[in-house]
Design a protein around this motif. Structure first.
Motif, PDB file in Angstrom:
ATOM      1  N   GLN A   1       0.333  14.119  -6.560  1.00  0.00           N
ATOM      2  CA  GLN A   1      -0.111  13.953  -5.186  1.00  0.00           C
ATOM      3  C   GLN A   1       0.265  12.588  -4.615  1.00  0.00           C
ATOM      4  O   GLN A   1       0.257  12.405  -3.391  1.00  0.00           O
ATOM      5  CB  GLN A   1      -1.629  14.161  -5.081  1.00  0.00           C
ATOM      6  CG  GLN A   1      -2.473  13.040  -5.700  1.00  0.00           C
ATOM      7  CD  GLN A   1      -2.665  13.193  -7.198  1.00  0.00           C
ATOM      8  OE1 GLN A   1      -2.018  14.017  -7.846  1.00  0.00           O
ATOM      9  NE2 GLN A   1      -3.573  12.411  -7.760  1.00  0.00           N
ATOM     10  N   ASN A   2       0.593  11.628  -5.464  1.00  0.00           N
ATOM     11  CA  ASN A   2       0.934  10.281  -5.005  1.00  0.00           C
ATOM     12  C   ASN A   2       2.424   9.974  -5.108  1.00  0.00           C
ATOM     13  O   ASN A   2       2.825   8.828  -4.873  1.00  0.00           O
ATOM     14  CB  ASN A   2       0.150   9.245  -5.815  1.00  0.00           C
ATOM     15  CG  ASN A   2      -1.319   9.253  -5.479  1.00  0.00           C
ATOM     16  OD1 ASN A   2      -1.702   9.268  -4.314  1.00  0.00           O
ATOM     17  ND2 ASN A   2      -2.163   9.264  -6.510  1.00  0.00           N
ATOM     18  N   VAL A   3       3.216  10.969  -5.464  1.00  0.00           N
ATOM     19  CA  VAL A   3       4.657  10.759  -5.610  1.00  0.00           C
ATOM     20  C   VAL A   3       5.393  11.881  -4.892  1.00  0.00           C
ATOM     21  O   VAL A   3       5.160  13.061  -5.169  1.00  0.00           O
ATOM     22  CB  VAL A   3       5.081  10.731  -7.090  1.00  0.00           C
ATOM     23  CG1 VAL A   3       6.581  10.441  -7.207  1.00  0.00           C
ATOM     24  CG2 VAL A   3       4.273   9.696  -7.863  1.00  0.00           C
ATOM     25  N   THR A   4       6.256  11.514  -3.979  1.00  0.00           N
ATOM     26  CA  THR A   4       7.102  12.486  -3.277  1.00  0.00           C
ATOM     27  C   THR A   4       8.550  12.166  -3.570  1.00  0.00           C
ATOM     28  O   THR A   4       8.982  11.019  -3.403  1.00  0.00           O
ATOM     29  CB  THR A   4       6.873  12.424  -1.755  1.00  0.00           C
ATOM     30  OG1 THR A   4       5.510  12.700  -1.464  1.00  0.00           O
ATOM     31  CG2 THR A   4       7.764  13.426  -1.033  1.00  0.00           C
TER      32      THR A   4
ATOM     33  N   LEU B   1       0.557   8.407 -11.888  1.00  0.00           N
ATOM     34  CA  LEU B   1      -0.101   8.434 -10.579  1.00  0.00           C
ATOM     35  C   LEU B   1      -0.540   9.829 -10.157  1.00  0.00           C
ATOM     36  O   LEU B   1      -1.376   9.964  -9.258  1.00  0.00           O
ATOM     37  CB  LEU B   1       0.839   7.874  -9.505  1.00  0.00           C
ATOM     38  CG  LEU B   1       1.315   6.437  -9.676  1.00  0.00           C
ATOM     39  CD1 LEU B   1       2.202   6.031  -8.498  1.00  0.00           C
ATOM     40  CD2 LEU B   1       0.138   5.474  -9.806  1.00  0.00           C
TER      41      LEU B   1
ATOM     42  N   GLN C   1      -1.683   2.765 -13.087  1.00  0.00           N
ATOM     43  CA  GLN C   1      -2.536   3.559 -12.211  1.00  0.00           C
ATOM     44  C   GLN C   1      -2.875   2.837 -10.910  1.00  0.00           C
ATOM     45  O   GLN C   1      -3.343   3.470  -9.959  1.00  0.00           O
ATOM     46  CB  GLN C   1      -3.817   3.946 -12.941  1.00  0.00           C
ATOM     47  CG  GLN C   1      -3.599   4.937 -14.064  1.00  0.00           C
ATOM     48  CD  GLN C   1      -4.890   5.352 -14.743  1.00  0.00           C
ATOM     49  OE1 GLN C   1      -5.916   4.685 -14.610  1.00  0.00           O
ATOM     50  NE2 GLN C   1      -4.847   6.450 -15.482  1.00  0.00           N
TER      51      GLN C   1
ATOM     52  N   PRO D   1       0.831   1.967  -5.696  1.00  0.00           N
ATOM     53  CA  PRO D   1       0.610   2.704  -4.454  1.00  0.00           C
ATOM     54  C   PRO D   1       1.393   4.016  -4.441  1.00  0.00           C
ATOM     55  O   PRO D   1       2.270   4.245  -5.286  1.00  0.00           O
ATOM     56  CB  PRO D   1       1.167   1.749  -3.396  1.00  0.00           C
ATOM     57  CG  PRO D   1       2.296   1.058  -4.103  1.00  0.00           C
ATOM     58  CD  PRO D   1       1.783   0.848  -5.513  1.00  0.00           C
ATOM     59  N   PRO D   2       1.102   4.905  -3.503  1.00  0.00           N
ATOM     60  CA  PRO D   2       1.917   6.115  -3.337  1.00  0.00           C
ATOM     61  C   PRO D   2       3.374   5.751  -3.060  1.00  0.00           C
ATOM     62  O   PRO D   2       3.660   4.738  -2.407  1.00  0.00           O
ATOM     63  CB  PRO D   2       1.282   6.807  -2.130  1.00  0.00           C
ATOM     64  CG  PRO D   2      -0.116   6.283  -2.077  1.00  0.00           C
ATOM     65  CD  PRO D   2      -0.028   4.870  -2.548  1.00  0.00           C
TER      66      PRO D   2
ATOM     67  N   GLN E   1       0.804  -1.217   0.000  1.00  0.00           N
ATOM     68  CA  GLN E   1       0.000   0.000   0.000  1.00  0.00           C
ATOM     69  C   GLN E   1       0.846   1.281   0.000  1.00  0.00           C
ATOM     70  O   GLN E   1       0.303   2.383  -0.102  1.00  0.00           O
ATOM     71  CB  GLN E   1      -0.932   0.009   1.217  1.00  0.00           C
ATOM     72  CG  GLN E   1      -2.152  -0.890   1.055  1.00  0.00           C
ATOM     73  CD  GLN E   1      -1.804  -2.376   0.997  1.00  0.00           C
ATOM     74  OE1 GLN E   1      -1.147  -2.905   1.902  1.00  0.00           O
ATOM     75  NE2 GLN E   1      -2.225  -3.038  -0.059  1.00  0.00           N
ATOM     76  N   ALA E   2       2.155   1.140   0.125  1.00  0.00           N
ATOM     77  CA  ALA E   2       3.049   2.294   0.086  1.00  0.00           C
ATOM     78  C   ALA E   2       4.473   1.799  -0.149  1.00  0.00           C
ATOM     79  O   ALA E   2       4.808   0.654   0.180  1.00  0.00           O
ATOM     80  CB  ALA E   2       2.984   3.094   1.386  1.00  0.00           C
TER      81      ALA E   2
ATOM     82  N   CYS F   1      -0.570   6.922   4.469  1.00  0.00           N
ATOM     83  CA  CYS F   1      -0.918   5.776   3.612  1.00  0.00           C
ATOM     84  C   CYS F   1      -1.502   4.600   4.374  1.00  0.00           C
ATOM     85  O   CYS F   1      -2.338   3.861   3.856  1.00  0.00           O
ATOM     86  CB  CYS F   1       0.315   5.299   2.858  1.00  0.00           C
ATOM     87  SG  CYS F   1       1.000   6.471   1.689  1.00  0.00           S
TER      88      CYS F   1
ATOM     89  N   GLU G   1       4.906  10.192 -11.704  1.00  0.00           N
ATOM     90  CA  GLU G   1       3.969  11.314 -11.637  1.00  0.00           C
ATOM     91  C   GLU G   1       3.063  11.379 -12.861  1.00  0.00           C
ATOM     92  O   GLU G   1       1.884  11.761 -12.755  1.00  0.00           O
ATOM     93  CB  GLU G   1       4.736  12.628 -11.486  1.00  0.00           C
ATOM     94  CG  GLU G   1       5.315  12.839 -10.098  1.00  0.00           C
ATOM     95  CD  GLU G   1       5.952  14.205  -9.943  1.00  0.00           C
ATOM     96  OE1 GLU G   1       5.798  15.041 -10.866  1.00  0.00           O
ATOM     97  OE2 GLU G   1       6.595  14.434  -8.906  1.00  0.00           O
TER      98      GLU G   1
END
Length: 309
Positions: free
Chosen positions: A274-277, A271, A239, A242-243, A178-179, A307, A268
């Motif tokens: 907002q889901n990629v840092t 996804l 798609q 997970p983040p 999930q992350a 998450c 990015e």
């Protein structure tokens, strides 16, 4: 929205934290004070390497969200209990279970054995979640270097059955996470030397027949384009991923920083930002103290809280 930050104690290890020493394995992480733990639990039976260690917070009944640390070591060394585990163990104070995984190293088996083992371990966690007070629906993969590569692979291949080896057990369980926390993982092996030459940093020897990446593939990198593509987390971005939280030092001399920059950009596109840092730690090498400051770890755990909690 990210959860609020709490107080986080500093961590320390005998070797440079967060990275993999080029000369050999790190000293062991200090786990003596952890009260609830199960060590060397077999998650499959093809190799003695297929074991994991389970650590639970000292209090609480669970089920606890799970951090799965995946050690680095150029795919050919490292261990689930070495100092690379220390940052992840800080999660115990924040209500996470920590399940650290060993996998077959390249001296024993070539790709894709490593990601097959990681996914088998995740399936084992789900199959035995109630036994160990684990939450089967809240699992994050976190690794550095080779472990970052494998964490990213776990994140992007959840729907790729080719990497779920049913003979390793628990075939009915999902290997989805999930992350993902990817610390300076290599992503495209065939681009590493060119990126180092362009940046003027690091050693451009990843194409060599004896490079860690070539040893992992069982062939020199530039002679195995299909294998290189198959071994890249970027190949499988979809798609349903997970983040992901990616960090890399700007002065990394073992894995080009551009590997993470390009991977984050590709993620990015599919996804959304907002889901990629992605965070580039100025002046940091291949791991090191900047990754393990209380401030940086608080940022990582804030991402995981958002998450998994």
């Amino acid at each position: 929205m990210l959860a609020g930050l709490g107080m986080l104690a500093s961590v320390s290890v005998a070797q440079p934290p967060g990275g993999v020493p080029p000369g050999g394995p790190m000293a062991k992480a200090n786990t003596a004070s952890i009260q609830r733990k199960w060590l060397d639990v077999a998650y499959a039976d093809k190799s003695t390497a297929q074991k994991l260690d389970i650590y639970l917070p000292d209090t609480g009944k669970g089920p606890f969200p799970v951090i799965v640390p995946i050690h680095g070591g150029a795919f050919k060394m490292g261990d689930k209990a070495d100092g690379q585990l220390t940052p992840m163990l800080a999660g115990l104070k924040r209500g996470y279970a920590v399940v650290s995984v060993n996998y077959r190293l390249s001296g024993e088996a070539v790709f894709p054995a490593q990601i097959q083992d990681v996914k088998a371990a995740i399936r084992f966690i789900r199959a035995h979640a109630s036994t160990y007070q684990l939450n089967p629906n809240r699992i994050a993969a976190w690794g550095g270097s080779a472990g970052g590569h494998l964490a990213a692979m776990a994140g992007t291949t959840s729907d790729i059955t080719d990497f779920d080896d049913a003979s390793l057990g628990n075939a009915g369980q999902s290997s989805r996470v999930q992350a993902v926390v990817d610390w300076f993982g290599p992503i495209r092996f065939d681009q590493m030397d060119a990126q180092f030459k362009a940046s003027g940093k690091g050693t451009a020897d990843h194409d060599a027949a004896n490079s860690p990446e070539s040893q992992l593939l069982g062939k020199p990198v530039q002679q195995a384009p299909d294998l290189v593509k198959r071994a890249s987390p970027a190949t499988y971005i979809s798609q349903s991923d997970p983040p992901m939280f990616i960090e890399h030092g700007t002065d990394d001399r073992l894995v080009p920083t551009q590997q993470s920059v390009d991977f984050a950009a590709a993620l990015e596109k599919i996804l959304g930002h907002q889901n990629v840092t992605i965070t580039l730690l100025e002046g940091a090498n291949h791991g090191g103290p900047q990754f393990n400051t209380p401030e940086n770890l608080a940022t990582v755990f804030s991402f995981l809280d958002a998450c998994l909690k």
